[in-house]
Every structure is written in structure tokens, then in C-alpha cells.
Write a protein that holds these residues in place. Sequence first.
Motif, PDB file in Angstrom:
ATOM      1  N   GLY A  35     -19.048  27.618  41.122  1.00 10.47           N
ATOM      2  CA  GLY A  35     -19.019  26.164  41.302  1.00 10.47           C
ATOM      3  C   GLY A  35     -19.692  25.387  40.207  1.00 10.47           C
ATOM      4  N   LYS A  36     -20.394  26.064  39.300  1.00 12.54           N
ATOM      5  CA  LYS A  36     -21.082  25.354  38.227  1.00 12.54           C
ATOM      6  C   LYS A  36     -20.213  25.312  36.969  1.00 12.54           C
ATOM      7  N   SER A  37     -20.161  24.148  36.339  1.00 16.08           N
ATOM      8  CA  SER A  37     -19.458  23.992  35.060  1.00 16.08           C
ATOM      9  C   SER A  37     -20.492  24.021  33.945  1.00 16.08           C
ATOM     10  N   ILE A  38     -20.256  24.871  32.947  1.00 20.58           N
ATOM     11  CA  ILE A  38     -21.243  25.122  31.892  1.00 20.58           C
ATOM     12  C   ILE A  38     -20.574  25.029  30.530  1.00 20.58           C
ATOM     13  N   LEU A  39     -21.095  24.186  29.658  1.00 20.85           N
ATOM     14  CA  LEU A  39     -20.610  24.096  28.276  1.00 20.85           C
ATOM     15  C   LEU A  39     -21.647  24.725  27.357  1.00 20.85           C
ATOM     16  N   ILE A  40     -21.181  25.624  26.484  1.00 21.37           N
ATOM     17  CA  ILE A  40     -22.057  26.386  25.591  1.00 21.37           C
ATOM     18  C   ILE A  40     -21.613  26.166  24.155  1.00 21.37           C
ATOM     19  N   THR A  41     -22.539  25.827  23.273  1.00 19.51           N
ATOM     20  CA  THR A  41     -22.196  25.692  21.853  1.00 19.51           C
ATOM     21  C   THR A  41     -22.524  26.992  21.112  1.00 19.51           C
ATOM     22  N   GLY A  42     -21.840  27.190  19.991  1.00 21.48           N
ATOM     23  CA  GLY A  42     -22.074  28.390  19.192  1.00 21.48           C
ATOM     24  C   GLY A  42     -21.699  29.663  19.920  1.00 21.48           C
ATOM     25  N   ALA A  43     -20.548  29.656  20.586  1.00 17.32           N
ATOM     26  CA  ALA A  43     -20.169  30.782  21.438  1.00 17.32           C
ATOM     27  C   ALA A  43     -19.330  31.835  20.721  1.00 17.32           C
ATOM     28  N   SER A  45     -20.501  34.113  18.680  1.00 11.67           N
ATOM     29  CA  SER A  45     -21.256  35.362  18.571  1.00 11.67           C
ATOM     30  C   SER A  45     -22.654  35.154  19.140  1.00 11.67           C
ATOM     31  N   GLY A  46     -23.461  36.201  19.107  1.00 10.91           N
ATOM     32  CA  GLY A  46     -24.870  36.096  19.454  1.00 10.91           C
ATOM     33  C   GLY A  46     -25.139  35.629  20.869  1.00 10.91           C
ATOM     34  N   PHE A  47     -26.213  34.847  21.018  1.00  9.77           N
ATOM     35  CA  PHE A  47     -26.609  34.356  22.336  1.00  9.77           C
ATOM     36  C   PHE A  47     -25.499  33.558  23.009  1.00  9.77           C
ATOM     37  N   GLY A  48     -24.789  32.746  22.229  1.00 10.74           N
ATOM     38  CA  GLY A  48     -23.746  31.897  22.803  1.00 10.74           C
ATOM     39  C   GLY A  48     -22.613  32.707  23.398  1.00 10.74           C
ATOM     40  N   ARG A  49     -22.142  33.694  22.652  1.00 13.56           N
ATOM     41  CA  ARG A  49     -21.047  34.554  23.144  1.00 13.56           C
ATOM     42  C   ARG A  49     -21.496  35.324  24.377  1.00 13.56           C
ATOM     43  N   ALA A  50     -22.685  35.914  24.311  1.00 13.87           N
ATOM     44  CA  ALA A  50     -23.183  36.701  25.440  1.00 13.87           C
ATOM     45  C   ALA A  50     -23.380  35.828  26.678  1.00 13.87           C
ATOM     46  N   THR A  51     -23.854  34.603  26.480  1.00 10.54           N
ATOM     47  CA  THR A  51     -24.075  33.695  27.609  1.00 10.54           C
ATOM     48  C   THR A  51     -22.755  33.259  28.229  1.00 10.54           C
ATOM     49  N   ALA A  52     -21.759  32.999  27.393  1.00  5.00           N
ATOM     50  CA  ALA A  52     -20.447  32.600  27.905  1.00  5.00           C
ATOM     51  C   ALA A  52     -19.864  33.697  28.803  1.00  5.00           C
ATOM     52  N   GLU A  53     -19.906  34.939  28.337  1.00  4.47           N
ATOM     53  CA  GLU A  53     -19.365  36.050  29.119  1.00  4.47           C
ATOM     54  C   GLU A  53     -20.164  36.246  30.409  1.00  4.47           C
ATOM     55  N   MET A  66     -16.818  26.566  19.849  1.00  3.21           N
ATOM     56  CA  MET A  66     -17.109  27.086  18.511  1.00  3.21           C
ATOM     57  C   MET A  66     -16.319  26.281  17.501  1.00  3.21           C
ATOM     58  N   ARG A  67     -16.742  26.340  16.253  1.00  2.00           N
ATOM     59  CA  ARG A  67     -16.034  25.608  15.203  1.00  2.00           C
ATOM     60  C   ARG A  67     -14.939  26.490  14.590  1.00  2.00           C
ATOM     61  N   ASN A  68     -14.109  25.845  13.767  1.00  2.00           N
ATOM     62  CA  ASN A  68     -13.084  26.541  12.976  1.00  2.00           C
ATOM     63  C   ASN A  68     -12.085  27.335  13.824  1.00  2.00           C
ATOM     64  N   VAL A  69     -11.708  26.756  14.951  1.00  2.00           N
ATOM     65  CA  VAL A  69     -10.654  27.360  15.771  1.00  2.00           C
ATOM     66  C   VAL A  69      -9.293  26.946  15.198  1.00  2.00           C
ATOM     67  N   PRO A  70      -8.291  27.835  15.085  1.00  2.00           N
ATOM     68  CA  PRO A  70      -8.263  29.202  15.601  1.00  2.00           C
ATOM     69  C   PRO A  70      -9.062  30.176  14.735  1.00  2.00           C
ATOM     70  N   ASN A 122     -26.973  25.751  21.847  1.00  2.00           N
ATOM     71  CA  ASN A 122     -27.295  27.045  21.244  1.00  2.00           C
ATOM     72  C   ASN A 122     -26.960  27.132  19.763  1.00  2.00           C
ATOM     73  N   ALA A 123     -25.924  26.448  19.289  1.00  2.00           N
ATOM     74  CA  ALA A 123     -25.480  26.598  17.902  1.00  2.00           C
ATOM     75  C   ALA A 123     -26.603  26.255  16.937  1.00  2.00           C
ATOM     76  N   GLY A 124     -26.859  27.141  15.997  1.00  2.00           N
ATOM     77  CA  GLY A 124     -27.936  26.887  15.036  1.00  2.00           C
ATOM     78  C   GLY A 124     -27.814  27.775  13.815  1.00  2.00           C
ATOM     79  N   ILE A 125     -28.582  27.443  12.788  1.00  3.01           N
ATOM     80  CA  ILE A 125     -28.579  28.231  11.557  1.00  3.01           C
ATOM     81  C   ILE A 125     -30.010  28.391  11.059  1.00  3.01           C
ATOM     82  N   GLY A 126     -30.182  29.336  10.143  1.00  2.00           N
ATOM     83  CA  GLY A 126     -31.439  29.506   9.441  1.00  2.00           C
ATOM     84  C   GLY A 126     -31.169  29.633   7.951  1.00  2.00           C
TER      85      GLY A 126
END
Length: 326
Positions: A35-43, A45-53, A66-70, A122-126
Motif C-alpha cells: 500500500g505504500k508508494s515509494i520513489l527512489i532516485t539513483g536506482a 545501481s548500489g543502494f538505490g537499486r537494492a532498495t527498489a528491489e 535513473m538518468r539516461n534511460v533507455p 539517494n542519487a549522489g556522486i563523489g
Amino acid sequence: MPIDRRHLLAGAAATGAFAAAARATDSRASPMLTGKSILITGASSGFGRATAEHCARLGAKVFATMRNVPRPEAEELRKLARDEKLDLTVLELDVLDEDMVNRAVAEAERQAGGGLDVLVNNAGIGITGPVEVQDMEATRLAFDTNVFGYHRLARAVLPGMRARKSGLIFAISSQLGRVIAPFAGHYSATKFAVEAMFEQLAYEVAPHGIEVSIIEPGGYPTKVWVNRNRYSAELKARTNERHAAGYPGVVARMGSEDGSGRTADVMDIPRAIAEIAAMPAGSRPLRRPVSGGSIPQTEINEVSKKAQLAMLGRSPMAEWVRGVLD
């Protein structure tokens, strides 16, 4: 003890929480995030992908952005959703582009039938290297992604959450948002900014029934270091010698970091996010350190809490501040 917003909300949700806890012991029970709707950025790879799944498998309606789709990562997630019959939608979203942010959030709200329940920023860079070596191109990119990107997303989802009088915003920070490592570029500076901005936001949105949780991961074996190497190598290639000369050894290593030796379980972060999202409204923590090793920021978090309460605990904002921190 004074009764504040957090205690009131927690009390109002108690019956449902006890019922949910009872159902959780039954293998036939609905997943904890149904019942919860969740939007995740940076999905991608990494934390974002794992959290989405993870959240989708727990029953949430997930918008993995995520950016640069497809791109291959988007198709992998879509195939996973089809194969496992998950309610997971991939949307294109570049956190640097405000118009794209607003379009993606509007589409997610349309599909969700109203304001979102949860945002995971979640999306971020270093970009590594000495502060002196960080030119304005690197500095702008770091802050635009890690700080302004989070701000764009929060502004986009808050009107819908306020209309519903509920919502939860996660900000993925870092241990380096509370302690500092030399030669990490502006990463600590951006994460310190995230810590400050989202603690302030937590006080401001409390009267609207909206909560904020700041996740503070330690070092994990994600692919973030691959992109970090690319950005750092590009910075090194354009660095003026008069700035690089003071740090020859450090500059020589920029762009060659090997992050593959880390062994902490990346799933620590999705599990923490899901656990907090499933908590009754009013009971969620402002900060959650997550680490496979030491947690050096724990004492800083406690001192910060005491300082905030000492400064504002008797002010006109005391109810909101105590509701967030206690």
C-alpha cells in the motif's frame, strides 16, 4: 511529560501497529510495505537499486528512477518486475534537471493516485582529492547532485504529501556527513549540508504530519567508486600544476581507487529504509547510522541532539523540535 506531535501520532497508530506486528508472524500475512508508494532516485545501481528491489518485494509500489534511460539497468529492473510480478515502474529522472524532476514526480503521483508515501533521496556522486584541487566545475557538480538534487526532489514531493497530511522523506547521507576524511574532495561538505538541510526540514514539516529520516551509511562495496574514479580522473587531467604541486602523492592516486575490497552487506541500507518506512507514523528516528564496522558519528549525533534541545527546547518551536528529536 509533554504530549507532542510525535507521541500523538504514535498513539493514534498503535492499534494498527500491534495488528501489523501480529500479522507479521503469519506466513500468509501481506508484506510489510503493502500500500505504500515509494520513489527512489539513483536506482540504476548500489543502494538505490537494492532498495527498489527490496521494497517492491515487500509489497510497495516502487518508482525506481535513473538518468539516461533507455539503459541496460532500466531493462533489467523492468524484467525483474515482470518475472517476479512486482509493482515496480522505472522512470527517467536526472536530479540535475528540475523540469525532469517535476515531470517524474507528477507521473509517479498520477500512477499512485495522489501524493507519494515515501521519497528516498539517494542519487549522489563523489570526487576525491584535496580541497585546493577541486575546481569550480567539480565543486558545482558535487553540490548540484548531492545537495541541490535532494532539494529539488523534496520540493517536488512535499505539496502532495502536505495535501495528504502524511509522508516520509529519506536522505541518504554518510558517516562523512558528521566526521571528516582528508582528501575526499567536497564529499563531506555536501553530506554535512544534507544533514543540516534535512534536520531543518524535519522540524518544518512536522506540523504537516511528514517525517524525515537521515540514513548515515559507512563504507559499502557499491559501484559508486567506479563513477568517482571517472570524475576524479577528469579533474586530475585538467588540474593546474600550481594547485596540484602541494599534494603530489594524493593527486597521483586520484582516479585509481579500488573499492572492491569492502565486504559490508549492501542490504543493510534497504533493510533500514524498509524498517523505518513500516514504523507507525510519529515513531521514526531522525537519524539512523548503518555500518558494517564502526559508527564514529554516534556520539556526534547525541551531542547534536542535546545542543538542539538546549537551544530550542523552550522556544515557540519546542513542540516540533522535541517531536522530531525525542
